[in-house]
Design an enzyme around this catalytic site. Structure first.
Site, PDB file in Angstrom:
ATOM      1  N   PRO A 134     -17.435 -30.481  47.092  1.00  0.00           N
ATOM      2  CA  PRO A 134     -18.718 -29.935  47.561  1.00  0.00           C
ATOM      3  C   PRO A 134     -18.835 -28.409  47.592  1.00  0.00           C
ATOM      4  O   PRO A 134     -18.956 -27.792  48.655  1.00  0.00           O
ATOM      5  CB  PRO A 134     -18.822 -30.524  48.965  1.00  0.00           C
ATOM      6  CG  PRO A 134     -17.401 -30.613  49.420  1.00  0.00           C
ATOM      7  CD  PRO A 134     -16.624 -31.005  48.187  1.00  0.00           C
ATOM      8  N   CYS A 135     -18.880 -27.790  46.432  1.00  0.00           N
ATOM      9  CA  CYS A 135     -19.023 -26.332  46.371  1.00  0.00           C
ATOM     10  C   CYS A 135     -20.339 -25.864  46.979  1.00  0.00           C
ATOM     11  O   CYS A 135     -20.453 -24.710  47.389  1.00  0.00           O
ATOM     12  CB  CYS A 135     -18.852 -25.830  44.945  1.00  0.00           C
ATOM     13  SG  CYS A 135     -19.897 -26.647  43.732  1.00  0.00           S
TER      14      CYS A 135
END
Length: 175
Positions: free
Chosen positions: A135-136
């Site tokens: 989850p950047c």
């Protein structure tokens, strides 16, 4: 040699692509096209195979996530498209920053113990081959959202953070 199978899921942000090897999800993306599939297969050095069964769980989990029904993925991750430094930073993000939470670039630099400065963390986020699953979008600047290279840029990041409840929805927000 091995192979990679591709599948796509319709989402409010467009067709979301998953690339699954025998080891797990190796790549995801906000665009599905033959060219993108060829590019990913070439980067992996693998032949593309048609195998809907291999991509079924990843596609189902992505659909559930984008519908607001899934907060934690269970599909395995294949990290082969990441360098050692990327793997350390992205792995820390994946393991330690849960759904609905964020971390700043500087905080992630410290958490990962990678020796990568905050600016370098931004570059690693921009080159993340497995967005959403890794989850950047949960990495933000100390003074705002920061950038995002997936989908439609920062608007896609804003949408994902709204989905996760980190940001309040605007009047025009739709799932």
């Amino acid at each position: 040699m091995g192979s990679v199978a591709f599948g796509a899921v319709g989402t409010p942000l467009g067709e979301f692509l998953v690339a699954v090897t025998e080891d797990g999800v190796a790549a995801t993306g906000f665009r599905d096209s033959d060219g993108e599939r060829r590019r990913i297969a070439a980067r992996l050095g693998l032949d593309e195979v048609a195998d809907e069964a291999r991509t079924a769980v990843a596609r189902a989990e992505m659909a559930a996530y984008f519908a607001g029904e899934l907060t934690r993925f269970s599909v395995p991750v294949d990290w082969r498209l990441t360098s050692r430094a990327q793997r350390r930073v992205l792995g820390t993000l994946y393991e330690r920053v849960p759904y609905g939470r964020t971390v700043t670039y500087g905080e992630l630099a410290e958490l990962s113990g990678s020796g990568v400065p905050a600016r370098g963390i931004g570059s690693i986020m921009g080159s993340n081959p497995i967005p959403v699953l890794v989850p950047c979008h949960r990495v933000v600047a100390g003074n705002g959202l920061g950038g995002f290279s997936g989908g439609d840029g920062v608007e896609s990041k804003r949408w994902l953070l709204t989905l996760e409840g980190y940001l309040q929805p605007t009047l025009d927000w739709e799932m």
